[in-house]
Design an enzyme around this catalytic site. Sequence first.
Site, PDB file in Angstrom:
ATOM      1  CB  THR A 156      -0.982  -0.007   1.193  1.00 43.64           C
ATOM      2  OG1 THR A 156      -0.265  -0.278   2.398  1.00 43.64           O
ATOM      3  CG2 THR A 156      -2.068  -1.053   0.992  1.00 43.64           C
ATOM      4  CE  LYS A 182       0.246  -3.362   3.358  1.00 40.72           C
ATOM      5  NZ  LYS A 182      -0.595  -2.503   4.309  1.00 40.72           N
ATOM      6  CB  THR A 193      -1.736  -1.383   9.057  1.00 40.18           C
ATOM      7  OG1 THR A 193      -2.366  -1.506   7.789  1.00 40.18           O
ATOM      8  CG2 THR A 193      -0.539  -0.512   8.923  1.00 40.18           C
ATOM      9  CD  GLU A 280       2.435   5.436   6.527  1.00 37.46           C
ATOM     10  OE1 GLU A 280       1.601   4.896   5.779  1.00 37.46           O
ATOM     11  OE2 GLU A 280       2.127   6.036   7.575  1.00 37.46           O
ATOM     12  CG  ASN A 404      -0.005   8.654   7.957  1.00 40.28           C
ATOM     13  OD1 ASN A 404      -0.728   7.679   7.901  1.00 40.28           O
ATOM     14  ND2 ASN A 404       1.297   8.574   8.184  1.00 40.28           N
TER      15      ASN A 404
END
Length: 409
Positions: A156, A182, A193, A280, A404
């Site tokens: 993702t 992932k 996640t 991230e 985000n």
Amino acid sequence: MPVNLVAPEAQSLLAVPGLKLGIAKARIRKPDRKDMLVMLLAEGSRVAGVFTKNRFCAAPVTLCKEHLAQPDGIRALVVNTGNANAGTGDQGMQNARATCDALADLLQIKPAQVLPFSTGVILEQLPIDRLIAGLPQCVADLQESHWFDAAEAIMTTDIVSKGTSRQITLDGKQVTITGISKGSGMIHPNMATMLGYIATDAAISQAALQALIDHAVNRSFNCITVDGDTSTNDSLILVATGKAGNSEITDTTSADYLTLRDAMTDVAVELAQAIVRDGEGATKFMTIQVEAGRDEDECRQVAYAIAHSPLIKTAFFASDPNLGRILAAIGYAGVDDLDVNSMQLYLGDVLVAEHGGRAVSYVEELGAAVMKESEITVRVVLNRGQASATVWTCDFSYDYVRINADYRS
């Protein structure tokens, strides 16, 4: 860019006899990207799974648990990215079941023999027509060698794909282990996640496989955090096809079981750490070691207090040795009877604090030198027992906010 992490080379991800993978571009959310994966398992394969503890877990998570409990065995897995099918109510469950029905029809198996997985945006209905339309492409693409494409198809916000392989010898037979994962944000146990799939051709009983996954996850995916948010969709699946020809492993104290367990745990640790390295906006990979605690739980409490603190994570991004923030986190971690005068704090090999304050030997230049590194160890010695725990995390950069803030665009 990810911290000391590159995508695996395609040839390094070894085929696992008895498992085929097929990819499709189904336009679940974005055009012209791999966003669907089907895995076809040989008849008789054993499957074990662990899942998120988020009470708002996604429909596929609920359905996976239901299907794993039935007696016919699992023959296929199907994964879509771009849409999490979470927070979608009864319609979400209907869509998850429709996915299993459609794939089962194509493969001539029972719907309950299919495990569905989704990852992506929450609170939006799955575009079920596009998903079902992509299934024939996946089935037509099924090959044992497609692990690299599979690793890309489940991404993702990941920057790079994540995968690794090992080969070991059991009972005189060569055994292969290959895994992909992932995850990049909304990462915190239990689990995160993340999606993780690890497969082997070893022959192992269902009970032994379940013991193996419990061991592996508690030393890997349950030791990572990016931002403290526990996802609705996280799932880890172990598959054993039994095609290696070794005598079936049933005894969890046997040498062959321990060899397989340790190799699969190594794979799980590498995949879990890759998620943190690709956190991230991450620029630093941080290992938080808490030692000499009364029990493992309190060691984890302290480690996660440090790993979750935005003040600490932003200081690490800036390479600012504002290490009083770490002392504050240790203090509020919830160990009510902690004697702060007895513990020590190290940054790398540098003693920072002892006897309740700054170490006499510590000067800020030493801390600043460690903080400039891309991989940093924070070590806390509680001096109240023999237990320890390790957690892996990353810093918070400007890009974490940007990624985000723009996630749905």
